[in-house]
Design a protein around this motif. Structure first.
Motif, PDB file in Angstrom:
ATOM      1  N   LEU A 130      -0.925  -5.654  -3.583  1.00 50.51           N
ATOM      2  CA  LEU A 130       0.142  -4.758  -4.034  1.00 50.51           C
ATOM      3  C   LEU A 130       0.500  -3.805  -2.907  1.00 50.51           C
ATOM      4  CD1 LEU A 130      -1.321  -3.923  -7.576  1.00 50.51           C
ATOM      5  CD2 LEU A 130       0.545  -5.527  -7.056  1.00 50.51           C
ATOM      6  N   CYS A 131       1.776  -3.527  -2.692  1.00 53.11           N
ATOM      7  CA  CYS A 131       2.243  -2.639  -1.609  1.00 53.11           C
ATOM      8  C   CYS A 131       1.968  -3.285  -0.252  1.00 53.11           C
ATOM      9  CB  CYS A 131       1.570  -1.267  -1.695  1.00 53.11           C
ATOM     10  SG  CYS A 131       1.805  -0.433  -3.262  1.00 53.11           S
ATOM     11  N   THR A 132       2.509  -4.447  -0.029  1.00 56.31           N
ATOM     12  CA  THR A 132       2.072  -5.285   1.099  1.00 56.31           C
ATOM     13  C   THR A 132       2.650  -4.885   2.457  1.00 56.31           C
ATOM     14  OG1 THR A 132       1.650  -7.603   1.670  1.00 56.31           O
ATOM     15  CG2 THR A 132       3.881  -7.078   0.941  1.00 56.31           C
ATOM     16  N   VAL A 153       3.279  -8.138  -3.040  1.00 58.43           N
ATOM     17  CA  VAL A 153       4.346  -7.404  -3.738  1.00 58.43           C
ATOM     18  C   VAL A 153       4.755  -6.189  -2.908  1.00 58.43           C
ATOM     19  CG1 VAL A 153       4.947  -6.125  -5.834  1.00 58.43           C
ATOM     20  CG2 VAL A 153       3.423  -8.113  -5.977  1.00 58.43           C
ATOM     21  N   GLU A 154       6.064  -6.009  -2.743  1.00 53.71           N
ATOM     22  CA  GLU A 154       6.577  -4.871  -1.976  1.00 53.71           C
ATOM     23  C   GLU A 154       7.887  -4.400  -2.609  1.00 53.71           C
ATOM     24  OE1 GLU A 154       5.633  -2.866   0.731  1.00 53.71           O
ATOM     25  OE2 GLU A 154       7.541  -1.920   0.280  1.00 53.71           O
ATOM     26  N   LEU A 155       8.050  -3.073  -2.663  1.00 57.88           N
ATOM     27  CA  LEU A 155       9.227  -2.482  -3.304  1.00 57.88           C
ATOM     28  C   LEU A 155      10.410  -2.318  -2.340  1.00 57.88           C
ATOM     29  CD1 LEU A 155      10.274  -1.134  -5.918  1.00 57.88           C
ATOM     30  CD2 LEU A 155       9.224   0.995  -5.152  1.00 57.88           C
ATOM     31  N   GLY A 177       9.266  -6.123  -5.723  1.00 57.00           N
ATOM     32  CA  GLY A 177       9.028  -5.513  -7.029  1.00 57.00           C
ATOM     33  C   GLY A 177       8.177  -4.274  -6.927  1.00 57.00           C
ATOM     34  N   ASP A 178       8.056  -3.621  -8.067  1.00 61.64           N
ATOM     35  CA  ASP A 178       7.265  -2.402  -8.162  1.00 61.64           C
ATOM     36  C   ASP A 178       5.824  -2.779  -8.493  1.00 61.64           C
ATOM     37  OD1 ASP A 178       6.082   0.000  -8.904  1.00 61.64           O
ATOM     38  OD2 ASP A 178       7.944   0.784  -9.745  1.00 61.64           O
ATOM     39  N   ALA A 179       4.889  -2.248  -7.715  1.00 64.38           N
ATOM     40  CA  ALA A 179       3.474  -2.549  -7.949  1.00 64.38           C
ATOM     41  C   ALA A 179       3.064  -2.212  -9.379  1.00 64.38           C
ATOM     42  CB  ALA A 179       2.609  -1.766  -6.968  1.00 64.38           C
ATOM     43  N   LEU A 180       3.764  -1.280  -9.990  1.00 57.09           N
ATOM     44  CA  LEU A 180       3.331  -0.809 -11.301  1.00 57.09           C
ATOM     45  C   LEU A 180       3.743  -1.752 -12.437  1.00 57.09           C
ATOM     46  CD1 LEU A 180       3.870   3.028 -10.882  1.00 57.09           C
ATOM     47  CD2 LEU A 180       2.169   1.500  -9.872  1.00 57.09           C
ATOM     48  N   SER A 195      -5.112  -3.415  -2.504  1.00 56.13           N
ATOM     49  CA  SER A 195      -3.943  -2.609  -2.157  1.00 56.13           C
ATOM     50  C   SER A 195      -4.293  -1.520  -1.147  1.00 56.13           C
ATOM     51  CB  SER A 195      -3.372  -1.944  -3.415  1.00 56.13           C
ATOM     52  OG  SER A 195      -2.205  -1.215  -3.071  1.00 56.13           O
ATOM     53  N   ASN A 196      -3.385  -1.363  -0.189  1.00 56.40           N
ATOM     54  CA  ASN A 196      -3.373  -0.154   0.628  1.00 56.40           C
ATOM     55  C   ASN A 196      -2.063   0.548   0.288  1.00 56.40           C
ATOM     56  OD1 ASN A 196      -3.478   1.882   2.498  1.00 56.40           O
ATOM     57  ND2 ASN A 196      -2.895   0.570   4.225  1.00 56.40           N
ATOM     58  N   PRO A 197      -2.083   1.380  -0.748  1.00 53.88           N
ATOM     59  CA  PRO A 197      -0.836   1.990  -1.233  1.00 53.88           C
ATOM     60  C   PRO A 197      -0.540   3.286  -0.481  1.00 53.88           C
ATOM     61  CG  PRO A 197      -2.647   2.640  -2.634  1.00 53.88           C
ATOM     62  CD  PRO A 197      -3.252   1.812  -1.528  1.00 53.88           C
TER      63      PRO A 197
HETATM   64  C1  LIG Z   1       0.530   2.462   3.296  1.00 52.04           C
HETATM   65  S1  LIG Z   1       1.739   1.182   3.291  1.00 52.04           S
HETATM   66  C2  LIG Z   1       0.644  -0.212   3.432  1.00 52.04           C
HETATM   67  C3  LIG Z   1       1.269  -1.479   3.887  1.00 52.04           C
HETATM   68  C4  LIG Z   1       0.258  -2.629   4.085  1.00 52.04           C
HETATM   69  N1  LIG Z   1      -0.425  -2.929   2.834  1.00 52.04           N
HETATM   70  C5  LIG Z   1      -0.752  -2.278   5.145  1.00 52.04           C
HETATM   71  O1  LIG Z   1      -1.920  -2.047   4.828  1.00 52.04           O
HETATM   72  O2  LIG Z   1      -0.378  -2.231   6.328  1.00 52.04           O
HETATM   73  C6  LIG Z   1       2.249   1.188   1.606  1.00 52.04           C
HETATM   74  C7  LIG Z   1       3.369   0.194   1.247  1.00 52.04           C
HETATM   75  O3  LIG Z   1       3.618   0.298  -0.163  1.00 52.04           O
HETATM   76  C8  LIG Z   1       4.998   0.189  -0.425  1.00 52.04           C
HETATM   77  N2  LIG Z   1       5.205   0.792  -1.741  1.00 52.04           N
HETATM   78  C9  LIG Z   1       5.223   2.093  -2.069  1.00 52.04           C
HETATM   79  N3  LIG Z   1       5.355   2.262  -3.396  1.00 52.04           N
HETATM   80  C10 LIG Z   1       5.405   1.001  -3.927  1.00 52.04           C
HETATM   81  C11 LIG Z   1       5.508   0.495  -5.246  1.00 52.04           C
HETATM   82  N4  LIG Z   1       5.592   1.296  -6.301  1.00 52.04           N
HETATM   83  N5  LIG Z   1       5.518  -0.841  -5.424  1.00 52.04           N
HETATM   84  C12 LIG Z   1       5.429  -1.692  -4.359  1.00 52.04           C
HETATM   85  N6  LIG Z   1       5.325  -1.270  -3.080  1.00 52.04           N
HETATM   86  C13 LIG Z   1       5.311   0.064  -2.872  1.00 52.04           C
HETATM   87  C14 LIG Z   1       5.634   0.890   0.751  1.00 52.04           C
HETATM   88  O4  LIG Z   1       6.976   0.495   0.915  1.00 52.04           O
HETATM   89  C15 LIG Z   1       4.711   0.430   1.888  1.00 52.04           C
HETATM   90  O5  LIG Z   1       5.172  -0.774   2.443  1.00 52.04           O
END
Ligand SMILES: C[S@@+](CC[C@H](N)C(=O)[O-])C[C@H]1O[C@@H](n2cnc3c(N)ncnc32)[C@H](O)[C@@H]1O
Length: 293
Positions: A130-132, A153-155, A177-180, A195-197
């Motif tokens: 999630l949040c890729t 998944v990425e928003l 999409g939204d991770a939630l 996830s690394n959010p």
């Molecule tokens: C800290 S970055 C981490 C990216 C990657 N996972 C990494 O470790 O390099 C967080 C990512 O989450 C995405 N993001 C933020 N809120 C989100 C949500 N609700 N749903 C999906 N992606 C989201 C951001 O656009 C960003 O690409």
């Protein structure tokens, strides 16, 4: 000590060595955390060689574009935006404006997750990132866990341009999409959610390094006053996606090690919640197992 040579004129100092030394000083004066490393990486990039091959660049081939690259780094543009590349575990990823630059501390989060999936002894593990962002985690999992099926998944549409580019030809399925609310079709089937959010508290804005604050997307960094809004949402998503006994792995800030494991508590249907340090021994990620019914 034995002398191999008699009297002879001193060998000329390599032009490139002198320029790299000067660039190192400029970057250090600008507050760049690893000035020598970055000065050498930029020299290698501009001269299209690997860092270990810099000694092969003839003096006559010194490329004046080096100083343009150094000036950008001096202004605290991330090294990876200048070179267009980020290294993550065994991967070389394309990055630039619009996508978060993957960080080395996330490599140990992925390392833990890979060990956890291998220990499950599942033939075709189902994994969700999630949040890729660039796809770093998803692609590393796909590369290092044989026969895994990985969904990312990425928003952000700007980030997805990079995700899709990096995932081309891989086994990772990319979803906007939204991770939630992501991937309802996989409910109750997933072996591991990682996830690394975004997790930086809004209150910390002024302490964030210029490379991140001015160049990583805001959506990638901040998540509410205490930084935990997205992680609280991911807790619910992970519980919905995982099969009983499945595992969640979530990166957090080094100040949140006392809070995040509590989000994955028994009342919410979790077991074995724990926190783990990164290679610098700083609290870095929480893990938990979905409780068996
Ligand atoms: C800290 S970055 C981490 C990216 C990657 N996972 C990494 O470790 O390099 C967080 C990512 O989450 C995405 N993001 C933020 N809120 C989100 C949500 N609700 N749903 C999906 N992606 C989201 C951001 O656009 C960003 O690409």
């Amino acid at each position: 000590m034995q002398q191999y040579f008699g009297e002879r004129p001193p060998s000329p100092r390599s032009v490139l060595l002198a320029e790299v030394a000067q660039a190192t000083q400029r970057l250090a004066d600008a507050g760049v955390p690893s000035p020598r490393n970055d000065a050498e990486e930029l020299a290698a990039f501009v001269h299209s060689v690997k860092r270990g091959e810099l000694h092969r660049v003839p003096d006559a081939d010194f490329d004046a574009r080096y100083w343009e690259a150094v000036a950008r780094r001096e202004a605290r543009e991330p090294l990876q935006h200048i070179t267009g590349l980020a290294y993550f575990r065994y991967l070389e990823l394309q990055v630039g404006p619009g996508v978060f630059v993957p960080r080395p501390e996330t490599e140990s989060v992925v390392g833990w997750a890979i060990d956890a999936v291998r220990a499950m002894d599942v033939v075709e593990p189902l994994i969700v990132d999630l949040c890729t962002g660039s796809g770093a985690i998803a692609l590393a999992m796909a590369q290092e866990v044989p026969r895994s099926r990985v969904h990312a998944v990425e928003l952000s549409e700007e980030a997805l341009v990079w995700t899709r580019r990096n995932a081309e030809g891989s086994r990772v399925s990319v979803h906007k999409g939204d991770a939630l609310s992501a991937l309802p079709e996989l409910g109750g089937q997933v072996d591991l959610v990682i996830s690394n959010p975004p997790y930086i508290p809004l209150t910390e804005w002024e302490y964030v390094a210029p490379e991140a604050r001015d160049h990583d997307p805001q959506l990638a960094l901040f998540s509410g006053e205490d930084g935990l809004d997205t992680i609280r949402g991911i807790e619910r998503t992970a519980h919905r996606l995982l099969r009983p006994g499945g595992v969640v792995v979530v990166e957090h800030a080094d100040t949140q090690g006392g809070q995040v494991p509590w989000i994955f508590n028994e009342e919410c249907g979790w077991a074995d919640a724990a926190d783990h340090p990164d290679l610098n021994n700083r609290p870095r990620f929480a893990t938990a197992r979905k409780a068996l019914p």
